[in-house]
Design an enzyme around this catalytic site. Sequence first.
Site, PDB file in Angstrom:
ATOM      1  N   ILE A   1       0.842  -1.208   0.000  1.00 45.85           N
ATOM      2  CA  ILE A   1       0.000   0.000   0.000  1.00 45.85           C
ATOM      3  C   ILE A   1       0.876   1.257   0.000  1.00 45.85           C
ATOM      4  O   ILE A   1       0.674   2.176  -0.809  1.00 45.85           O
ATOM      5  CB  ILE A   1      -0.968  -0.006   1.207  1.00 45.85           C
ATOM      6  CG1 ILE A   1      -1.884  -1.247   1.130  1.00 45.85           C
ATOM      7  CG2 ILE A   1      -1.791   1.276   1.244  1.00 45.85           C
ATOM      8  CD1 ILE A   1      -2.788  -1.445   2.331  1.00 45.85           C
TER       9      ILE A   1
ATOM     10  N   ASP B   1      11.650   2.190   5.178  1.00 45.08           N
ATOM     11  CA  ASP B   1      11.130   0.822   5.265  1.00 45.08           C
ATOM     12  C   ASP B   1      12.267  -0.061   5.745  1.00 45.08           C
ATOM     13  O   ASP B   1      13.402   0.069   5.273  1.00 45.08           O
ATOM     14  CB  ASP B   1      10.613   0.369   3.890  1.00 45.08           C
ATOM     15  CG  ASP B   1       9.708  -0.854   3.969  1.00 45.08           C
ATOM     16  OD1 ASP B   1       8.551  -0.768   3.539  1.00 45.08           O
ATOM     17  OD2 ASP B   1      10.176  -1.907   4.464  1.00 45.08           O
TER      18      ASP B   1
ATOM     19  N   THR C   1      11.698   9.998 -12.348  1.00 49.16           N
ATOM     20  CA  THR C   1      12.490  10.541 -13.461  1.00 49.16           C
ATOM     21  C   THR C   1      11.604  11.261 -14.477  1.00 49.16           C
ATOM     22  O   THR C   1      12.051  12.164 -15.171  1.00 49.16           O
ATOM     23  CB  THR C   1      13.306   9.448 -14.209  1.00 49.16           C
ATOM     24  OG1 THR C   1      12.382   8.488 -14.699  1.00 49.16           O
ATOM     25  CG2 THR C   1      14.314   8.782 -13.310  1.00 49.16           C
TER      26      THR C   1
ATOM     27  N   ASP D   1      14.141   1.529  10.487  1.00 50.24           N
ATOM     28  CA  ASP D   1      13.114   0.889  11.305  1.00 50.24           C
ATOM     29  C   ASP D   1      12.377   1.949  12.125  1.00 50.24           C
ATOM     30  O   ASP D   1      13.027   2.776  12.776  1.00 50.24           O
ATOM     31  CB  ASP D   1      13.839  -0.102  12.237  1.00 50.24           C
ATOM     32  CG  ASP D   1      12.891  -1.064  12.924  1.00 50.24           C
ATOM     33  OD1 ASP D   1      11.800  -0.636  13.355  1.00 50.24           O
ATOM     34  OD2 ASP D   1      13.262  -2.244  13.044  1.00 50.24           O
TER      35      ASP D   1
ATOM     36  N   ALA E   1       3.909   1.776   7.682  1.00 44.15           N
ATOM     37  CA  ALA E   1       4.775   0.691   8.156  1.00 44.15           C
ATOM     38  C   ALA E   1       4.051  -0.084   9.230  1.00 44.15           C
ATOM     39  O   ALA E   1       3.377   0.487  10.088  1.00 44.15           O
ATOM     40  CB  ALA E   1       6.073   1.257   8.721  1.00 44.15           C
TER      41      ALA E   1
ATOM     42  N   TYR F   1      -3.094  -8.760  16.165  1.00 41.51           N
ATOM     43  CA  TYR F   1      -2.907  -7.756  15.103  1.00 41.51           C
ATOM     44  C   TYR F   1      -3.951  -6.647  15.218  1.00 41.51           C
ATOM     45  O   TYR F   1      -3.621  -5.455  15.245  1.00 41.51           O
ATOM     46  CB  TYR F   1      -3.003  -8.439  13.722  1.00 41.51           C
ATOM     47  CG  TYR F   1      -3.108  -7.459  12.570  1.00 41.51           C
ATOM     48  CD1 TYR F   1      -2.039  -6.662  12.216  1.00 41.51           C
ATOM     49  CD2 TYR F   1      -4.304  -7.336  11.841  1.00 41.51           C
ATOM     50  CE1 TYR F   1      -2.140  -5.751  11.162  1.00 41.51           C
ATOM     51  CE2 TYR F   1      -4.410  -6.433  10.788  1.00 41.51           C
ATOM     52  CZ  TYR F   1      -3.329  -5.647  10.458  1.00 41.51           C
ATOM     53  OH  TYR F   1      -3.444  -4.736   9.428  1.00 41.51           O
TER      54      TYR F   1
ATOM     55  N   LYS G   1      -3.427  -2.611  15.998  1.00 40.16           N
ATOM     56  CA  LYS G   1      -3.854  -1.527  15.097  1.00 40.16           C
ATOM     57  C   LYS G   1      -4.779  -0.568  15.834  1.00 40.16           C
ATOM     58  O   LYS G   1      -4.719   0.650  15.644  1.00 40.16           O
ATOM     59  CB  LYS G   1      -4.566  -2.081  13.858  1.00 40.16           C
ATOM     60  CG  LYS G   1      -3.746  -2.953  12.952  1.00 40.16           C
ATOM     61  CD  LYS G   1      -2.436  -2.353  12.500  1.00 40.16           C
ATOM     62  CE  LYS G   1      -2.561  -1.381  11.352  1.00 40.16           C
ATOM     63  NZ  LYS G   1      -1.221  -0.951  10.878  1.00 40.16           N
TER      64      LYS G   1
ATOM     65  N   ILE H   1      -6.500 -13.601  -2.470  1.00 40.75           N
ATOM     66  CA  ILE H   1      -6.608 -13.343  -3.918  1.00 40.75           C
ATOM     67  C   ILE H   1      -5.336 -13.777  -4.644  1.00 40.75           C
ATOM     68  O   ILE H   1      -5.388 -14.435  -5.683  1.00 40.75           O
ATOM     69  CB  ILE H   1      -6.937 -11.852  -4.190  1.00 40.75           C
ATOM     70  CG1 ILE H   1      -8.375 -11.577  -3.719  1.00 40.75           C
ATOM     71  CG2 ILE H   1      -6.744 -11.494  -5.663  1.00 40.75           C
ATOM     72  CD1 ILE H   1      -8.879 -10.165  -3.962  1.00 40.75           C
TER      73      ILE H   1
HETATM   74  N1  NAD Z   1      -3.198  -5.021   2.844  1.00 39.95           N
HETATM   75  C1  NAD Z   1      -4.328  -4.954   3.531  1.00 39.95           C
HETATM   76  O1  NAD Z   1      -5.343  -5.555   3.159  1.00 39.95           O
HETATM   77  C2  NAD Z   1      -4.411  -4.105   4.790  1.00 39.95           C
HETATM   78  C3  NAD Z   1      -5.651  -4.011   5.430  1.00 39.95           C
HETATM   79  C4  NAD Z   1      -5.750  -3.229   6.582  1.00 39.95           C
HETATM   80  C5  NAD Z   1      -4.639  -2.534   7.053  1.00 39.95           C
HETATM   81  N2  NAD Z   1      -3.446  -2.668   6.424  1.00 39.95           N
HETATM   82  C6  NAD Z   1      -2.292  -1.931   6.972  1.00 39.95           C
HETATM   83  O2  NAD Z   1      -1.722  -1.186   5.918  1.00 39.95           O
HETATM   84  C7  NAD Z   1      -0.306  -1.092   6.094  1.00 39.95           C
HETATM   85  C8  NAD Z   1       0.391  -1.550   4.821  1.00 39.95           C
HETATM   86  O3  NAD Z   1       0.017  -2.908   4.547  1.00 39.95           O
HETATM   87  P1  NAD Z   1       0.549  -3.683   3.264  1.00 39.95           P
HETATM   88  O4  NAD Z   1      -0.491  -4.627   2.827  1.00 39.95           O
HETATM   89  O5  NAD Z   1       1.112  -2.701   2.300  1.00 39.95           O
HETATM   90  O6  NAD Z   1       1.712  -4.536   3.924  1.00 39.95           O
HETATM   91  P2  NAD Z   1       3.239  -4.686   3.511  1.00 39.95           P
HETATM   92  O7  NAD Z   1       3.795  -5.713   4.427  1.00 39.95           O
HETATM   93  O8  NAD Z   1       3.360  -4.905   2.051  1.00 39.95           O
HETATM   94  O9  NAD Z   1       3.855  -3.259   3.861  1.00 39.95           O
HETATM   95  C9  NAD Z   1       4.285  -2.913   5.147  1.00 39.95           C
HETATM   96  C10 NAD Z   1       5.725  -2.450   5.038  1.00 39.95           C
HETATM   97  O10 NAD Z   1       6.165  -2.039   6.341  1.00 39.95           O
HETATM   98  C11 NAD Z   1       7.525  -2.418   6.471  1.00 39.95           C
HETATM   99  N3  NAD Z   1       7.845  -2.536   7.891  1.00 39.95           N
HETATM  100  C12 NAD Z   1       7.464  -3.521   8.757  1.00 39.95           C
HETATM  101  N4  NAD Z   1       7.974  -3.263   9.964  1.00 39.95           N
HETATM  102  C13 NAD Z   1       8.660  -2.097   9.872  1.00 39.95           C
HETATM  103  C14 NAD Z   1       9.424  -1.333  10.793  1.00 39.95           C
HETATM  104  N5  NAD Z   1       9.563  -1.722  12.060  1.00 39.95           N
HETATM  105  N6  NAD Z   1       9.995  -0.186  10.343  1.00 39.95           N
HETATM  106  C15 NAD Z   1       9.879   0.206   9.044  1.00 39.95           C
HETATM  107  N7  NAD Z   1       9.179  -0.503   8.130  1.00 39.95           N
HETATM  108  C16 NAD Z   1       8.581  -1.618   8.544  1.00 39.95           C
HETATM  109  C17 NAD Z   1       7.638  -3.758   5.758  1.00 39.95           C
HETATM  110  O11 NAD Z   1       8.967  -4.038   5.382  1.00 39.95           O
HETATM  111  C18 NAD Z   1       6.684  -3.563   4.585  1.00 39.95           C
HETATM  112  O12 NAD Z   1       7.389  -3.167   3.417  1.00 39.95           O
HETATM  113  C19 NAD Z   1       0.042  -1.952   7.310  1.00 39.95           C
HETATM  114  O13 NAD Z   1       0.202  -1.092   8.419  1.00 39.95           O
HETATM  115  C20 NAD Z   1      -1.177  -2.836   7.484  1.00 39.95           C
HETATM  116  O14 NAD Z   1      -1.391  -3.169   8.853  1.00 39.95           O
HETATM  117  C21 NAD Z   1      -3.303  -3.443   5.297  1.00 39.95           C
END
Ligand code: NAD
Length: 328
Positions: A12, A31, A54, A66, A87, A154, A158, A195
Site C-alpha cells: 500500500i 522501510d 524521473t 526501522d 509501516a 494484530y 492496530k 486473492i
Molecule cells: N493489505 C491490507 O489488506 C491491509 C488491510 C488493513 C490494514 N493494512 C495496513 O496497511 C499497512 C500496509 O500494509 P501492506 O499490505 O502494504 O503490507 P506490507 O507488508 O506490504 O507493507 C508494510 C511495510 O512495512 C515495512 N515494515 C514492517 N515493519 C517495519 C518497521 N519496524 N519499520 C519500518 N518498516 C517496517 C515492511 O517491510 C513492509 O514493506 C500496514 O500497516 C497494514 O497493517 C493493510
Amino acid sequence: MQILVTGGAGFIGGNISQQLVAQGHDVTVVDMMHPYYDLSIKRHTIEACRETATGSDGSYEFVEGDVRDEATVETLVGEAEFIYHQAGRAGVRDSVAEPRVYDEVNVEGTLNILDTARENDVKRIVYASSSSVYGKPEYLPYDEQHPTTPVSPYGASKLAAERYGCSYSEVYDLSFVALRYFTVYGPRMRPNMAITNFVSRCMNGESPVIYGDGTQTRDFTYIDDVVSANLALLETDVADGEAVNIGSTDNIEIRELAGAIRDEVDPELEFEFDDRHAADAEHTHASVDRARDRLDYEPTYDIREGVAQFIDWYRANREWYEPLVRAS
Ligand SMILES: NC(=O)c1ccc[n+]([C@@H]2O[C@H](COP(=O)([O-])OP(=O)(O)OC[C@H]3O[C@@H](n4cnc5c(N)ncnc54)[C@H](O)[C@@H]3O)[C@@H](O)[C@H]2O)c1
C-alpha cells in the site's frame, strides 16, 4: 510538499508513494525491508517509484530504516511536512504467534512517529488502520460507531496505535486521521493473501485452497481506491482525530471469489478446503458513509472488476511476480 511514507516499500505504501511522486511531491520512504515475503517484490516497488520520479516534477528517496529506531524517526520526521504512516507488521495469523513483535512495531513504532511529529512542524499524519479493529460483528456493514473488540493481536495493535493517534490529536495540536482499510488488493500485493493465492494456484493448474467452508465474507478494496482516499487527505483539513472506513461497500463469500477467479483462469479446477484459523475474521463489510462525507470517497471498483484487473496485471507481470509469490 515534503512527504514521508513509512513502510513505503510495501504494497500500500508503495502505491501511495508512486502516485505522490507522479503528482510532483518530494517523497522519502522509510522501510526496514522485512523479509516476511520476498524482498524482490519490494525492490520492484522501489524501482517503479524511482522510474516515476524521473518523468515527474517530484523526487523519491529510499531510506532503509526501522520505525522502532528513535534516531532514524527523529531525522526523517524532522524533515517531513506530511506523513503517511503505513509501516507495520500485517497479517492476523503471524500476530497470534508473535504478539509482542506486533506491539513493538505497530504500537511503539507509531508512538515514535507521533512523539516526534508533535515536536516538529508536521501538518498531518495519516495512519493505516484496519477493519480488524472491529472483531466480531454485532451488525453489518460496520460503521465507525460499531464496537471495537478485535479478535487478533494484530487487530488489537492496530486499534491501540489508532487510538494513540486520535488522542494525540485531542491533547496536542497534531492533525491525525486513521483510515480503516478493508482487505486491500491489486498490483504488487502481498503474496500471502487469498486473492494472490487463488490467482497464482489457478494459473498453475492447481486447485484454489479455501480455509473453512468458504462462507466467510470479505469486503475487498482495490488499491487505486485506497490511494485516492489517502491523497484526498492532502487537500483538506477534514476528519481530524477521526477513524474513517475505506472499503468497497460490496462483500463477497470467499467461495464465490475463488469461483470467479477459477472460472476466469481455469474453469476445470475443483476447490480444496483446509482448516480455518480462529483469529481470521468471519465477515467484513464496510459502511463508507463517513468517507463519502469527509473525503468525497466513492469506490470505483467492485470485486469482479478489480479481480479481472488484477488478473490482467498478474498475466502482464507474471515473469517476475509469480516466482516471488510462489517462493513466499
Ligand atoms: N493489505 C491490507 O489488506 C491491509 C488491510 C488493513 C490494514 N493494512 C495496513 O496497511 C499497512 C500496509 O500494509 P501492506 O499490505 O502494504 O503490507 P506490507 O507488508 O506490504 O507493507 C508494510 C511495510 O512495512 C515495512 N515494515 C514492517 N515493519 C517495519 C518497521 N519496524 N519499520 C519500518 N518498516 C517496517 C515492511 O517491510 C513492509 O514493506 C500496514 O500497516 C497494514 O497493517 C493493510
